[in-house]
Design an enzyme around this catalytic site. Structure first.
Site, PDB file in Angstrom:
ATOM      1  N   ARG A  87     -16.735 -44.216   5.237  1.00 16.73           N
ATOM      2  CA  ARG A  87     -16.570 -45.447   4.453  1.00 16.73           C
ATOM      3  C   ARG A  87     -15.125 -45.714   4.061  1.00 16.73           C
ATOM      4  O   ARG A  87     -14.733 -46.860   3.893  1.00 16.73           O
ATOM      5  CB  ARG A  87     -17.463 -45.414   3.227  1.00 16.73           C
ATOM      6  CG  ARG A  87     -17.103 -44.404   2.172  1.00 16.73           C
ATOM      7  CD  ARG A  87     -17.877 -44.716   0.893  1.00 16.73           C
ATOM      8  NE  ARG A  87     -18.538 -43.533   0.378  1.00 16.73           N
ATOM      9  CZ  ARG A  87     -19.064 -43.453  -0.827  1.00 16.73           C
ATOM     10  NH1 ARG A  87     -19.068 -44.498  -1.613  1.00 16.73           N
ATOM     11  NH2 ARG A  87     -19.628 -42.337  -1.241  1.00 16.73           N
ATOM     12  N   TYR A  88     -14.328 -44.638   3.897  1.00 17.14           N
ATOM     13  CA  TYR A  88     -12.930 -44.831   3.467  1.00 17.14           C
ATOM     14  C   TYR A  88     -12.003 -44.925   4.687  1.00 17.14           C
ATOM     15  O   TYR A  88     -12.362 -44.475   5.773  1.00 17.14           O
ATOM     16  CB  TYR A  88     -12.496 -43.693   2.539  1.00 17.14           C
ATOM     17  CG  TYR A  88     -13.261 -43.703   1.236  1.00 17.14           C
ATOM     18  CD1 TYR A  88     -13.230 -44.819   0.397  1.00 17.14           C
ATOM     19  CD2 TYR A  88     -14.042 -42.615   0.850  1.00 17.14           C
ATOM     20  CE1 TYR A  88     -13.962 -44.855  -0.790  1.00 17.14           C
ATOM     21  CE2 TYR A  88     -14.773 -42.640  -0.335  1.00 17.14           C
ATOM     22  CZ  TYR A  88     -14.725 -43.761  -1.140  1.00 17.14           C
ATOM     23  OH  TYR A  88     -15.442 -43.800  -2.307  1.00 17.14           O
ATOM     24  N   VAL A 102     -14.223 -36.117  -0.098  1.00 12.76           N
ATOM     25  CA  VAL A 102     -13.806 -35.761  -1.463  1.00 12.76           C
ATOM     26  C   VAL A 102     -12.831 -34.593  -1.413  1.00 12.76           C
ATOM     27  O   VAL A 102     -11.776 -34.606  -2.053  1.00 12.76           O
ATOM     28  CB  VAL A 102     -15.048 -35.399  -2.318  1.00 12.76           C
ATOM     29  CG1 VAL A 102     -14.637 -34.791  -3.658  1.00 12.76           C
ATOM     30  CG2 VAL A 102     -15.913 -36.630  -2.533  1.00 12.76           C
ATOM     31  N   ASP A 155     -23.080 -31.129   0.711  1.00 10.25           N
ATOM     32  CA  ASP A 155     -23.536 -31.305  -0.675  1.00 10.25           C
ATOM     33  C   ASP A 155     -24.926 -31.934  -0.746  1.00 10.25           C
ATOM     34  O   ASP A 155     -25.702 -31.664  -1.662  1.00 10.25           O
ATOM     35  CB  ASP A 155     -22.570 -32.221  -1.451  1.00 10.25           C
ATOM     36  CG  ASP A 155     -21.216 -31.555  -1.706  1.00 10.25           C
ATOM     37  OD1 ASP A 155     -21.005 -30.438  -1.220  1.00 10.25           O
ATOM     38  OD2 ASP A 155     -20.371 -32.174  -2.396  1.00 10.25           O
ATOM     39  N   HIS A 186       0.062  -0.867   1.075  1.00  7.61           N
ATOM     40  CA  HIS A 186       0.538  -0.619  -0.291  1.00  7.61           C
ATOM     41  C   HIS A 186       1.969  -1.139  -0.420  1.00  7.61           C
ATOM     42  O   HIS A 186       2.772  -0.936   0.489  1.00  7.61           O
ATOM     43  CB  HIS A 186       0.519   0.881  -0.568  1.00  7.61           C
ATOM     44  CG  HIS A 186       1.079   1.240  -1.917  1.00  7.61           C
ATOM     45  ND1 HIS A 186       0.366   1.031  -3.083  1.00  7.61           N
ATOM     46  CD2 HIS A 186       2.277   1.762  -2.283  1.00  7.61           C
ATOM     47  CE1 HIS A 186       1.118   1.414  -4.107  1.00  7.61           C
ATOM     48  NE2 HIS A 186       2.287   1.872  -3.648  1.00  7.61           N
ATOM     49  N   LYS A 189      -5.353 -28.392  -5.458  1.00  6.16           N
ATOM     50  CA  LYS A 189      -4.584 -27.161  -5.187  1.00  6.16           C
ATOM     51  C   LYS A 189      -3.089 -27.443  -5.232  1.00  6.16           C
ATOM     52  O   LYS A 189      -2.298 -26.598  -5.675  1.00  6.16           O
ATOM     53  CB  LYS A 189      -4.960 -26.537  -3.833  1.00  6.16           C
ATOM     54  CG  LYS A 189      -6.390 -26.037  -3.711  1.00  6.16           C
ATOM     55  CD  LYS A 189      -6.834 -25.166  -4.808  1.00  6.16           C
ATOM     56  CE  LYS A 189      -7.963 -25.544  -5.687  1.00  6.16           C
ATOM     57  NZ  LYS A 189      -8.962 -26.476  -5.649  1.00  6.16           N
TER      58      LYS A 189
HETATM   59  P1  NAD Z   1     -20.185 -27.245 -12.398  1.00  5.27           P
HETATM   60  O1  NAD Z   1     -21.658 -27.362 -12.287  1.00  5.27           O
HETATM   61  O2  NAD Z   1     -19.485 -26.143 -11.726  1.00  5.27           O
HETATM   62  O3  NAD Z   1     -19.765 -27.188 -13.937  1.00  5.27           O
HETATM   63  C1  NAD Z   1     -20.182 -28.149 -14.862  1.00  5.27           C
HETATM   64  C2  NAD Z   1     -20.235 -27.485 -16.224  1.00  5.27           C
HETATM   65  O4  NAD Z   1     -20.542 -28.481 -17.181  1.00  5.27           O
HETATM   66  C3  NAD Z   1     -21.299 -26.414 -16.324  1.00  5.27           C
HETATM   67  O5  NAD Z   1     -20.689 -25.276 -16.856  1.00  5.27           O
HETATM   68  C4  NAD Z   1     -22.318 -27.016 -17.274  1.00  5.27           C
HETATM   69  O6  NAD Z   1     -22.948 -26.054 -18.069  1.00  5.27           O
HETATM   70  C5  NAD Z   1     -21.456 -27.942 -18.105  1.00  5.27           C
HETATM   71  N1  NAD Z   1     -22.153 -29.077 -18.687  1.00  5.27           N
HETATM   72  C6  NAD Z   1     -23.130 -29.828 -18.132  1.00  5.27           C
HETATM   73  N2  NAD Z   1     -23.483 -30.823 -18.966  1.00  5.27           N
HETATM   74  C7  NAD Z   1     -22.696 -30.704 -20.073  1.00  5.27           C
HETATM   75  C8  NAD Z   1     -22.570 -31.438 -21.286  1.00  5.27           C
HETATM   76  N3  NAD Z   1     -23.316 -32.513 -21.518  1.00  5.27           N
HETATM   77  N4  NAD Z   1     -21.661 -31.019 -22.183  1.00  5.27           N
HETATM   78  C9  NAD Z   1     -20.885 -29.928 -21.945  1.00  5.27           C
HETATM   79  N5  NAD Z   1     -20.959 -29.210 -20.821  1.00  5.27           N
HETATM   80  C10 NAD Z   1     -21.848 -29.590 -19.893  1.00  5.27           C
HETATM   81  O7  NAD Z   1     -19.629 -28.663 -11.947  1.00  5.27           O
HETATM   82  P2  NAD Z   1     -18.141 -29.159 -11.703  1.00  5.27           P
HETATM   83  O8  NAD Z   1     -17.151 -28.246 -12.310  1.00  5.27           O
HETATM   84  O9  NAD Z   1     -18.174 -30.595 -12.121  1.00  5.27           O
HETATM   85  O10 NAD Z   1     -18.043 -29.051 -10.136  1.00  5.27           O
HETATM   86  C11 NAD Z   1     -18.917 -29.817  -9.315  1.00  5.27           C
HETATM   87  C12 NAD Z   1     -19.145 -29.156  -7.979  1.00  5.27           C
HETATM   88  O11 NAD Z   1     -17.968 -29.130  -7.222  1.00  5.27           O
HETATM   89  C13 NAD Z   1     -19.633 -27.727  -8.116  1.00  5.27           C
HETATM   90  O12 NAD Z   1     -20.654 -27.513  -7.173  1.00  5.27           O
HETATM   91  C14 NAD Z   1     -18.431 -26.917  -7.790  1.00  5.27           C
HETATM   92  O13 NAD Z   1     -18.780 -25.669  -7.221  1.00  5.27           O
HETATM   93  C15 NAD Z   1     -17.699 -27.806  -6.801  1.00  5.27           C
HETATM   94  N6  NAD Z   1     -16.263 -27.542  -6.892  1.00  5.27           N
HETATM   95  C16 NAD Z   1     -15.776 -26.403  -6.362  1.00  5.27           C
HETATM   96  C17 NAD Z   1     -14.451 -26.103  -6.484  1.00  5.27           C
HETATM   97  C18 NAD Z   1     -13.913 -24.851  -5.902  1.00  5.27           C
HETATM   98  O14 NAD Z   1     -14.540 -24.270  -5.037  1.00  5.27           O
HETATM   99  N7  NAD Z   1     -12.770 -24.369  -6.351  1.00  5.27           N
HETATM  100  C19 NAD Z   1     -13.599 -26.932  -7.167  1.00  5.27           C
HETATM  101  C20 NAD Z   1     -14.124 -28.058  -7.714  1.00  5.27           C
HETATM  102  C21 NAD Z   1     -15.470 -28.356  -7.579  1.00  5.27           C
END
Ligand code: NAD
Length: 494
Positions: A42-43, A49, A336, A468, A59
């Site tokens: 679409r983009y 993402v 996803d 090491h 990063k």
């Molecule tokens: P996440 O599910 O990892 O974390 C969301 C957090 O928000 C959870 O800890 C949850 O308990 C909390 N939460 C939910 N509702 C809430 C509320 N109302 N108030 C306060 N806290 C609340 O989701 P994310 O960080 O948004 O990431 C989304 C997806 O993208 C995930 O699947 C993640 O693994 C992926 N992602 C991965 C990477 C990476 O691999 N480095 C980086 C970014 C995102």
């Protein structure tokens, strides 16, 4: 509105819906296997993402944060720098240059493989057709033999929040780096929330984090989170655990955020570290900007999958088997949209499986683990079974945690808080899981993943000569702790 310049028809063996890491990998693999491929995105650029508004730009900004922190922290070891001068336009331009070179690379790979790229929003119109509407008003109908759905996910929204207020950001807005807020609240102490906290803290924002559960990064073992928690607790203004945001109101002076401390019986604010009973959240507080990072939702409901007979569940996920097939035999789904964890490296792996099965090869998704990494400072990475999961499953396991305070390399880079933990089956010594917290943990976890996939035991890892002095040695040391051969630290015989 642009006038409709017309409609096109295309016919292909395989159509891939979505050009993120899963989708373009599936398209490339399918083309390499000799299939005729149409890729819909679409983009205007490929990469989805992850490349455009996720993994890669974050990063680049996290590297900037690391440079700022390292320069600042080396002041105590005799190398002083001045306060960083931040030119946001240049930072944005640098971040954009990183994504652009990868976008350009992907565009070249599409051409080299003679894939037909169709730009626009694709929706199923039958079990063998997808119609793509472009922003210019062109309609392209694609007739396909097989399809791979790779349409991804979008950030979860909390309906009552004022999303039309520019002071309320999602992760895409946060990566745009429009300005540096003085007082930033991050709702969600997961991976996205904490990575963006790292970036904005380095840029000078005062950070507060509010998390619903009783620890940040729920799902990872608490002992691996503790070193990260201890460090950011000193850096950030507040980290409120077991606390819910009940409302956000747009006011002239800022966003008024109300918290509910009574949402859990245990609600006491900060206590990830045993014995640490910090203060809880106030009833309400005013912030310049709020970032909501409470997870992502699959895009299953916006592609008219039902027109093709593909089942989509209430949340928007599409169920698949080990060959990535949906309930419709010639339609596959990956990434996803098929389930958690929503990680690019899962999607790319699934993309290859789907393309290979579609091309008639015997393939299946049989990876033993999908590693997770939080690119915070320190980084946290884990794979295989967590200790919590091993306990829940009643597995008889042994564990060892090697402290990086005993690693010459870790001390040489001015850091000593890291830990490398390994979990092995007691009877066989076979590795079941591993986790690390510390500098470059995200790079180091790959060795543990390979060990798990190869069925290695602690002795195999301990007898593997690690160079090491490196941080990679810490996995070898943890394995030696299980084998009882460690000499780098002293463990009293029981
Ligand atoms: P996440 O599910 O990892 O974390 C969301 C957090 O928000 C959870 O800890 C949850 O308990 C909390 N939460 C939910 N509702 C809430 C509320 N109302 N108030 C306060 N806290 C609340 O989701 P994310 O960080 O948004 O990431 C989304 C997806 O993208 C995930 O699947 C993640 O693994 C992926 N992602 C991965 C990477 C990476 O691999 N480095 C980086 C970014 C995102």
């Amino acid at each position: 509105m642009a006038s409709n310049p017309g409609s096109n028809e295309l016919k292909t063996e395989i159509v891939v819906l979505g050009g993120g890491p899963g989708g373009y990998t599936a398209a490339f693999r399918a083309a390499d296997l000799g299939t005729q491929v149409v890729l819909i995105e679409r983009y205007p650029v490929l990469g989805g993402v992850c490349l455009n508004v996720g993994c890669i730009p974050s990063k680049a900004l996290l590297h900037m944060a690391q440079v700022i922190h390292e320069a600042e922290e080396f002041g105590q070891h005799g190398i002083g720098f001045g306060k960083p001068k931040i030119d946001l336009d240049k930072v944005r331009a640098w971040k954009a240059s990183v994504t652009k070179s990868l976008n350009d690379g992907l565009a070249g790979l599409v051409k080299q493989r003679k894939i037909t790229l169709v730009q626009g929003f694709g929706k199923f119109t039958s079990a063998n057709t997808i119609t793509v509407e472009s922003e210019q008003g062109t309609t392209t109908t694609i007739h396909f033999d097989q399809a791979i759905i790779a349409a991804g996910s979008h950030p979860t929204k909390i309906p009552s929040f004022p999303y039309d207020d520019p002071r309320l950001m999602d992760s895409t807005d946060a990566l745009e780096l429009k300005q540096i807020p003085k007082k930033l609240l991050i709702v969600g102490g997961g991976i996205i929330g904490l990575e963006m906290a790292t970036v904005y803290h380095a840029l000078g924002s005062e950070i507060s984090v509010v998390e619903l559960m009783d620890q940040i990064i729920p799902g990872c073992d608490k002992d691996l989170i503790t070193p990260l928690f201890r460090r950011i607790k000193k850096q950030y203004k507040n980290i409120w655990l077991e606390t819910k945001v009940t409302s956000i109101q747009a006011e002239t002076k800022g966003l008024k955020v109300s918290f509910d401390r009574a949402s859990s019986q245990l609600a006491s604010g900060i206590h990830t570290i045993p014995g640490d009973k910090g203060k809880g959240a106030p009833e309400s507080e005013l912030f310049d900007t709020v970032l909501v990072a409470v997870g992502r939702k699959p895009n299953g409901k916006i592609i008219a999958a039902e027109q093709a007979g593909v089942k989509v569940d209430e949340q928007g996920f599409i169920a698949v088997d080990k060959q990535q097939r949906t309930n419709i035999n010639h339609i596959f789904a990956i990434g996803d949209i098929v389930g958690n964890p929503m990680l690019a490296h899962k999607a790319t792996h699934e993309g290859k499986v789907a393309a290979e099965v579609a091309a008639g090869l015997k393939a299946g998704f049989d990876a033993l683990t999908i590693p997770s990494v939080a690119y915070t400072d320190p980084e946290v990475a884990w794979m295989g079974l967590t200790e919590d999961q091993a306990k829940q499953q009643g597995i008889d396991y042994e564990k060892a945690a090697f402290p990086w305070a005993a690693s010459g390399r870790s001390l040489s880079i001015g850091r000593k808080e890291g830990i490398t933990k390994i979990i092995c089956e007691k009877s066989s010594g076979r590795i079941l899981g591993a986790g690390m917290v510390g500098t470059n943990a995200g790079e180091l976890i790959a060795e543990a993943v390979l060990a798990l996939e190869m069925g290695a035991d602690a002795e195999d890892i301990g007898l593997t000569i690690h160079p090491h002095p490196t941080l990679s040695e810490t996995l070898g040391f943890a394995a030696e702790m299980i084998s009882g051969t460690i000499t780098d630290i002293y463990i009293k015989k029981s």
